[in-house]
Design an enzyme around this catalytic site. Structure first.
Site, mmCIF file in Angstrom:
data_model
loop_
_atom_site.group_PDB
_atom_site.id
_atom_site.type_symbol
_atom_site.label_atom_id
_atom_site.label_comp_id
_atom_site.label_asym_id
_atom_site.label_seq_id
_atom_site.Cartn_x
_atom_site.Cartn_y
_atom_site.Cartn_z
ATOM 1 N N LYS A 41 4.815 40.718 42.994
ATOM 2 C CA LYS A 41 3.475 40.116 42.860
ATOM 3 C C LYS A 41 2.825 40.004 44.244
ATOM 4 O O LYS A 41 3.502 40.140 45.283
ATOM 5 C CB LYS A 41 3.597 38.729 42.220
ATOM 6 N N TYR A 94 -10.885 29.242 72.849
ATOM 7 C CA TYR A 94 -11.814 28.291 72.214
ATOM 8 C C TYR A 94 -11.317 26.861 72.353
ATOM 9 O O TYR A 94 -10.139 26.578 72.114
ATOM 10 C CB TYR A 94 -11.941 28.596 70.719
HETATM 11 C C1 LIG Z 1 7.400 34.273 42.571
HETATM 12 C C2 LIG Z 1 8.427 33.965 41.557
HETATM 13 C C3 LIG Z 1 9.769 34.319 41.753
HETATM 14 C C4 LIG Z 1 10.290 34.876 43.065
HETATM 15 O O1 LIG Z 1 10.541 33.800 43.933
HETATM 16 P P1 LIG Z 1 11.215 34.004 45.375
HETATM 17 O O2 LIG Z 1 11.464 32.629 45.852
HETATM 18 O O3 LIG Z 1 10.220 34.733 46.206
HETATM 19 O O4 LIG Z 1 12.452 34.808 45.163
HETATM 20 C C5 LIG Z 1 10.645 34.113 40.718
HETATM 21 N N1 LIG Z 1 10.236 33.569 39.550
HETATM 22 C C6 LIG Z 1 8.966 33.198 39.336
HETATM 23 C C7 LIG Z 1 8.588 32.597 38.028
HETATM 24 C C8 LIG Z 1 8.021 33.367 40.336
HETATM 25 O O5 LIG Z 1 6.758 32.964 40.124
#
Ligand SMILES: *Cc1c(COP(=O)(O)O)cnc(C)c1O
Length: 325
Positions: free
Chosen positions: A5, A220
């Site tokens: 994702k 800045y």
């Molecule tokens: C994003 C997500 C993961 C992966 O989590 P990590 O900590 O990056 O391994 C697993 N399960 C769900 C439901 C998620 O939303």
């Protein structure tokens, strides 16, 4: 299962899906739009959509594009039920065992399984998500695991529990489909004793160099003042690239194999580094912001955040270059 994702946590979703082809049995994304991008690029493996459908039409899309929807509301189940019987997407069921973000309540799930038995399928997995998997001391994880085991024992579904920290710290959570995200990219936010290599190295280069006399300030708001005559390197990366504006004075970077410190505020397109103690630095030298030689988790601590946020915020201005190691 490779969680890709958010553009594979900023690494480039299509790049990562291609690299993991034949290695990850399945991919997961948050929303169906992300799956469609992968399909457009010719990725054919089944894709689990972790938030399920947000609208009824996404159920038809999921069927059409071989996506598996994680169901967490009764309304979503109704949408699937209303699809033509031979055009229903595969679904998972999410159980809320204590995180209280998504999922059916523990005492609701038996009723849900009975009421929607007709739209479940061979693919159907019972899933939950852990709130505190990165905390070895927390009592929350044993409680969630116990609640989930109790629910899962009522049925015969395959299960899915672990995220990356859980696979390291909670071996008993490694069952069925493990959903690996950040660990896949080589960040180690947890204390676990596992040696994983970072996939991402973020680099830029020195675009200017100057000597700043003791007593003068840099950047800045003049938030850093030289206590000695200092060599200051200006580096072509800033918050518009995803380098966090919150990084304070002293945040490390690596130049020519040595650690140096950020001084002054992060600008939109540039940062300034104190290289007084690295006399070899010249314009054009490569600068590593995190990656191979500098832990993203260490930089994240300086920025008051976690590696996940740093990775996912790398902006479109930064080219993703794939190197096979
Ligand atoms: C994003 C997500 C993961 C992966 O989590 P990590 O900590 O990056 O391994 C697993 N399960 C769900 C439901 C998620 O939303």
């Amino acid at each position: 299962m490779a969680v890709i994702k958010a553009d594979a946590y900023g690494h480039g979703g299509v790049n990562v899906a291609r690299l993991l082809r034949g290695r990850a049995k399945r991919f997961a994304v948050a929303i169906i739009e992300e799956a469609l991008v992968l399909r457009d690029a010719g990725i054919v493996e089944p894709i689990v959509v972790l938030e399920g459908a947000h609208q009824p039409r996404e159920c038809a899309l999921a069927f059409q594009h071989n996506c598996i929807l994680v169901m967490h509301t009764q309304q979503q189940l109704e949408w699937v039920r209303h699809c033509e019987p031979d055009r229903r997407p595969a679904i998972w069921l999410k159980v809320d065992t204590g995180m209280h973000r998504l999922g059916f309540a523990v005492d609701e799930i038996e009723h849900i399984v009975q009421a929607y038995h007709g739209i479940l399928c061979e693919e159907t997995v019972l899933a939950t998500h852990l709130a505190c998997a990165d905390d070895e001391q927390s009592g929350a994880t044993p409680a969630q695991l116990a609640a989930f085991s109790k629910v899962a024992a009522q049925f015969n579904f395959p299960v899915s529990i672990a995220n990356s920290p859980a696979t390291i710290l909670w071996p008993q959570s490694r069952r069925g489909w493990n959903r690996l995200g950040v660990g896949l990219y080589g960040s180690q936010p947890t204390a676990g004793n596992v040696n994983i290599k970072p996939a991402m190295t973020l680099r830029s280069s020195v675009i200017a160099l100057r000597t700043v006399p003791a007593g003068d300030s840099v950047g800045y708001g003049q938030t850093w003042t030289a206590t000695r005559d200092s060599r200051i390197a200006t580096v072509g990366i800033g918050y518009a690239d995803g380098y966090p504006r919150h990084c304070p004075n002293g945040t490390p970077v690596v130049i020519n194999g040595s650690k140096a410190e950020l001084v002054g505020r992060v600008s939109m397109d540039m940062i300034t580094i104190d290289v007084t103690d690295i006399p070899t630095v010249s314009i054009g030298d490569s600068v590593e912001l995190w990656g191979e030689n500098l832990s993203i988790d260490e930089v994240a601590r300086h920025a008051g955040t976690i590696s996940y946020e740093l990775m996912t915020r790398i902006s479109v201005r930064v080219p993703r270059i794939v190197r096979h190691r």
